[in-house]
Design an enzyme around this catalytic site. Structure first.
Site, PDB file in Angstrom:
ATOM      1  N   GLN A   1      -4.471  -4.900   6.845  1.00 32.55           N
ATOM      2  CA  GLN A   1      -5.491  -5.836   6.060  1.00 32.55           C
ATOM      3  C   GLN A   1      -5.690  -7.423   6.971  1.00 32.55           C
ATOM      4  O   GLN A   1      -6.213  -8.356   6.512  1.00 32.55           O
ATOM      5  CB  GLN A   1      -5.287  -6.235   4.721  1.00 32.55           C
ATOM      6  CG  GLN A   1      -5.445  -4.804   4.025  1.00 32.55           C
ATOM      7  CD  GLN A   1      -6.998  -4.184   4.040  1.00 32.55           C
ATOM      8  OE1 GLN A   1      -7.888  -5.102   4.569  1.00 32.55           O
ATOM      9  NE2 GLN A   1      -7.119  -2.884   3.767  1.00 32.55           N
TER      10      GLN A   1
ATOM     11  N   LYS B   1     -10.217  -0.388  10.692  1.00 34.96           N
ATOM     12  CA  LYS B   1     -10.330  -1.556   9.922  1.00 34.96           C
ATOM     13  C   LYS B   1     -10.671  -2.667  10.625  1.00 34.96           C
ATOM     14  O   LYS B   1     -10.797  -3.923   9.928  1.00 34.96           O
ATOM     15  CB  LYS B   1      -9.011  -1.636   9.085  1.00 34.96           C
ATOM     16  CG  LYS B   1      -8.816  -0.676   8.049  1.00 34.96           C
ATOM     17  CD  LYS B   1      -7.723  -1.144   6.998  1.00 34.96           C
ATOM     18  CE  LYS B   1      -7.121   0.114   6.381  1.00 34.96           C
ATOM     19  NZ  LYS B   1      -7.785   0.615   4.922  1.00 34.96           N
TER      20      LYS B   1
ATOM     21  N   CYS C   1      -4.742   2.673  -3.724  1.00 35.19           N
ATOM     22  CA  CYS C   1      -3.223   3.072  -3.205  1.00 35.19           C
ATOM     23  C   CYS C   1      -2.359   1.978  -3.353  1.00 35.19           C
ATOM     24  O   CYS C   1      -1.442   1.856  -2.542  1.00 35.19           O
ATOM     25  CB  CYS C   1      -3.328   3.538  -1.659  1.00 35.19           C
ATOM     26  SG  CYS C   1      -4.705   4.612  -1.109  1.00 35.19           S
TER      27      CYS C   1
ATOM     28  N   ASP D   1       3.127  -4.762   8.083  1.00 36.79           N
ATOM     29  CA  ASP D   1       1.784  -3.596   7.656  1.00 36.79           C
ATOM     30  C   ASP D   1       0.735  -4.544   7.984  1.00 36.79           C
ATOM     31  O   ASP D   1       0.503  -5.340   6.998  1.00 36.79           O
ATOM     32  CB  ASP D   1       1.968  -3.048   6.456  1.00 36.79           C
ATOM     33  CG  ASP D   1       0.689  -2.417   6.051  1.00 36.79           C
ATOM     34  OD1 ASP D   1      -0.279  -2.594   6.921  1.00 36.79           O
ATOM     35  OD2 ASP D   1       0.580  -1.977   5.022  1.00 36.79           O
TER      36      ASP D   1
ATOM     37  N   HIS E   1       0.783  -1.167  -0.103  1.00 34.65           N
ATOM     38  CA  HIS E   1      -0.040   0.012   0.067  1.00 34.65           C
ATOM     39  C   HIS E   1       0.888   1.318  -0.052  1.00 34.65           C
ATOM     40  O   HIS E   1       2.213   1.259   0.416  1.00 34.65           O
ATOM     41  CB  HIS E   1      -0.631   0.077   1.294  1.00 34.65           C
ATOM     42  CG  HIS E   1      -1.958   1.084   1.382  1.00 34.65           C
ATOM     43  ND1 HIS E   1      -1.592   2.186   1.820  1.00 34.65           N
ATOM     44  CD2 HIS E   1      -3.198   0.863   1.200  1.00 34.65           C
ATOM     45  CE1 HIS E   1      -2.849   2.993   1.861  1.00 34.65           C
ATOM     46  NE2 HIS E   1      -3.571   1.974   1.642  1.00 34.65           N
TER      47      HIS E   1
HETATM   48  N1  PLP Z   1      -1.652  -0.737   4.576  1.00 36.77           N
HETATM   49  C1  PLP Z   1      -2.758  -1.376   3.967  1.00 36.77           C
HETATM   50  C2  PLP Z   1      -2.530  -2.964   3.712  1.00 36.77           C
HETATM   51  C3  PLP Z   1      -3.940  -0.675   3.830  1.00 36.77           C
HETATM   52  O1  PLP Z   1      -4.714  -1.604   3.338  1.00 36.77           O
HETATM   53  C4  PLP Z   1      -3.900   0.554   4.324  1.00 36.77           C
HETATM   54  C5  PLP Z   1      -5.512   1.119   4.151  1.00 36.77           C
HETATM   55  O2  PLP Z   1      -6.131   0.860   3.393  1.00 36.77           O
HETATM   56  C6  PLP Z   1      -3.268   1.330   5.073  1.00 36.77           C
HETATM   57  C7  PLP Z   1      -1.913   0.421   5.094  1.00 36.77           C
HETATM   58  C8  PLP Z   1      -3.199   2.459   5.722  1.00 36.77           C
HETATM   59  O3  PLP Z   1      -4.181   2.565   6.609  1.00 36.77           O
HETATM   60  P1  PLP Z   1      -4.765   3.866   7.283  1.00 36.77           P
HETATM   61  O4  PLP Z   1      -5.395   4.727   6.076  1.00 36.77           O
HETATM   62  O5  PLP Z   1      -5.967   3.372   8.169  1.00 36.77           O
HETATM   63  O6  PLP Z   1      -3.531   4.579   8.072  1.00 36.77           O
END
Ligand code: PLP
Length: 408
Positions: free
Chosen positions: A206, A229, A367, A203, A126
Site C-alpha cells: 500500500q 495495486k 484481511c 510489506d 494484512h
Molecule cells: N499487504 C497489504 C498491506 C495489502 O493491502 C495487500 C492486499 O490488499 C497484500 C499485502 C496482499 O497483496 P496481493 O493480494 O496483491 O498479494
C-alpha cells in the site's frame, strides 16, 4: 499550487474504465487499495508485447526470444530504478506481495529459524504478512510476537522496541496499513532492528502506489509489492532483497529456468535472480508493471503524493462531518485510505447503498481480522484513493453516504 503539477483532466483520459456508468451513475472508484485501475499506456505495452515481441525468454537463440528477453530484463531495471535498488538482480519477480512474503518466510524459516526463536510483526498487518510467519512459527516451534497500535492506529514504537529481543530473528512490517492508512516510520523501525542485528521485511503493497520508496535509504532487507495495486496487471509482483540476504536464502520453488546444470544425481543452481524465478514467468505482467511504473514516474511520485494528501484531507473533512460516522485510523501520517464505521449500520449495507449510487468502496475486515478485534469492530467501510480521483468525486461520495445513512 501542488495540484497544478498533476493535470487531472489529462490523467483521467488515460483511464477509460473511469468513464463508465455503474448502476446508471458515473463510476466513482474508491477501491484502489484492493486493486488500482490501469492506464492505456499499460494496456498498450501488453498489446505491443503480444503483437510484436511474444516468445519465451532467456533460452531462445532466435531473435524474437532475444527481444522478449531484452524487454523482460529492461523491466527489471525499471523496477530497480523505481525503488533505488543497488542491482537489477536484487529484483525477483513473483505473483504478488503475498507470494513475496511467502517466499521469504518459507526460506528464511527453513534456514534460520529454531525452536523458541521469535518473529516480530505488528497488529496492523494484512493477513498476507501474518499467515506465512504463523506457518513458519508452527513448523519450527517459534513464537509470533505482535507490536501493538494505539487508538489512533499508530504503532506504539516504544512497545515495538521492547519486543526486539535477542530471540527476534526477523521483523515484518507494513509500510502503509491497508485498513487504517497509517504510514509507519519504517526507516527508524529498520534502524532499531538493525542495531540488534535483526533483518527486516517491509510489506510495501500500500506504499508503492502513493509515495516514493527508496529501499537503500530505508535500508530494508526485503521489500514486497504487487503490480496490480500500482496500476499494473494482476498476477505480478516484486520481492526486493539485498543481494547478501537473497544469496543466503535456500531455494523456494525450483524447476526450469533456475539451474546451471542438471543430472539425475544432482543439480547446480543459477545465481540471482533466476534461482528464484522457476518456470516461464509472467512476462506480459512484468512488462505491464514496468509500463505502469514509467507512467507514474512520468507524472512524478512527489506530485501524486502531494495531490493525494490534499484529497485525503478533503475527504476526511467531508466524511467525518457526517453525523454518526467514526473514522477508524486517525494517525498523524496517513496515505490514501479512509476507513469508517457508522453506529447501528453494518458496513456491508452501507457498501451496497453506495454501490447503488455508483460509488465503489470496500467493506469488511480488509484481511486484517486481528486489527478489527483490536478496535472491537466487525469491519469498516473503506474508501481508498488514487491520483485519478477528484474532489468532485469525494463530494458525490459524501452525498451518497448521507443518502445511504438515511436508507436512500
Ligand atoms: N499487504 C497489504 C498491506 C495489502 O493491502 C495487500 C492486499 O490488499 C497484500 C499485502 C496482499 O497483496 P496481493 O493480494 O496483491 O498479494
Amino acid at each position: 499550487m501542488k495540484t497544478a503539477e498533476l493535470n487531472i483532466e489529462s490523467v483521467r483520459k488515460d483511464f477509460p474504465i473511469l468513464r463508465q456508468l455503474m448502476n446508471g451513475r458515473p463510476l466513482v472508484y474508491l477501491d484502489n487499495g484492493a486493486t488500482a485501475q490501469k492506464p492505456l499506456q499499460v494496456l498498450k505495452a501488453i498489446e505491443k508485447f503480444y503483437k510484436e515481441q511474444n516468445a519465451n525468454i532467456h533460452r531462445g537463440v532466435h531473435l524474437l526470444s532475444q527481444e522478449a528477453t531484452v524487454a523482460y530484463e529492461k523491466a527489471r531495471e525499471t523496477v530497480q530504478k523505481h525503488i533505488n535498488a543497488a542491482h537489477p538482480h536484487e529484483i525477483i519477480f513473483t505473483s504478488g506481495t503475498t507470494e513475496s512474503v511467502n517466499l521469504v518466510a518459507h526460506t528464511f524459516a527453513k534456514k534460520f529459524l529454531e525452536k523458541g526463536d521469535e518473529i516480530l510483526i505488528t497488529e496492523m498487518e494484512h493477513h498476507s504478512n501474518i499467515l506465512p510467519w504463523q506457518v513458519a512459527c508452527e513448523e519450527k516451534g517459534a513464537v509470533l510476537k505482535v507490536a501493538p497500535v494505539n487508538d489512533k492506529g499508530e504503532l506504539i514504537i516504544s512497545e515495538y522496541e521492547k519486543l526486539l529481543t535477542p530471540k527476534t530473528k526477523i521483523v515484518a512490517i507494513a509500510h502503509v496499513s491497508n485498513t487504517l492508512g497509517t504510514i509507519n516510520p519504517v526507516q527508524e523501525m529498520i534502524q532499531a532492528a538493525h542495531e540488534k542485528g535483526i533483518p527486516v521485511l517491509i510489506d510495501g503493497a500500500q506504499a508503492i502506489p502513493h509515495m516514493k520508496v527508496d529501499v537503500r535509504w530505508l535500508d530494508a532487507d526485503f521489500y514486497c509489492f504487487s503490480g496490480h495495486k500500482v496500476f499494473g496487471p494482476t498476477g505480478i509482483g516484486v520481492l526486493y532483497g539485498k543481494e547478501e540476504w537473497l544469496n543466503k536464502l535456500p531455494n523456494y520453488k525450483v524447476g526450469g529456468g533456475t539451474i546451471r546444470t542438471v543430472t539425475f544425481k544432482e543439480t547446480e543452481y543459477g545465481g540471482l535472480p533466476i534461482r528464484f524465478e522457476a518456470g516461464t514467468p509472467n512476462i506480459d505482467g512484468v512488462i505491464g508493471m514496468a509500463a505502469a511504473l514509467d507512467y507514474i514516474n512520468g507524472i512524478s511520485m512527489d506530485a501524486i503524493h502531494a495531490y493525494e494528501h490534499e484529497l485525503l484531507v478533503y475527504a476526511t473533512e467531508r466524511i467525518s462531518g457526517i453525523k454518526g460516522v467514526r473514522i477508524i485510523g486517525t494517525a498523524a501520517e496517513k496515505a490514501g485510505v479512509l476507513s469508517f464505521v457508522v453506529e447501528g449500520m453494518h458496513p456491508l449495507d452501507i457498501g451496497m447503498l453506495l454501490d447503488a449510487q455508483g460509488v465503489a468502496v470496500r467493506t469488511g475486515h480488509h484481511c486484517t481480522q486481528p486489527l478489527m478485534e483490536r478496535f472491537k469492530i466487525n469491519g469498516t467501510v473503506r474508501a481508498s484513493l488514487a491520483f485519478y480521483n477528484t474532489k468532485e468525486e469525494i463530494d458525490v461520495f459524501a452525498v451518497a453516504l448521507i443518502k445511504a445513512l438515511q436508507r436512500l
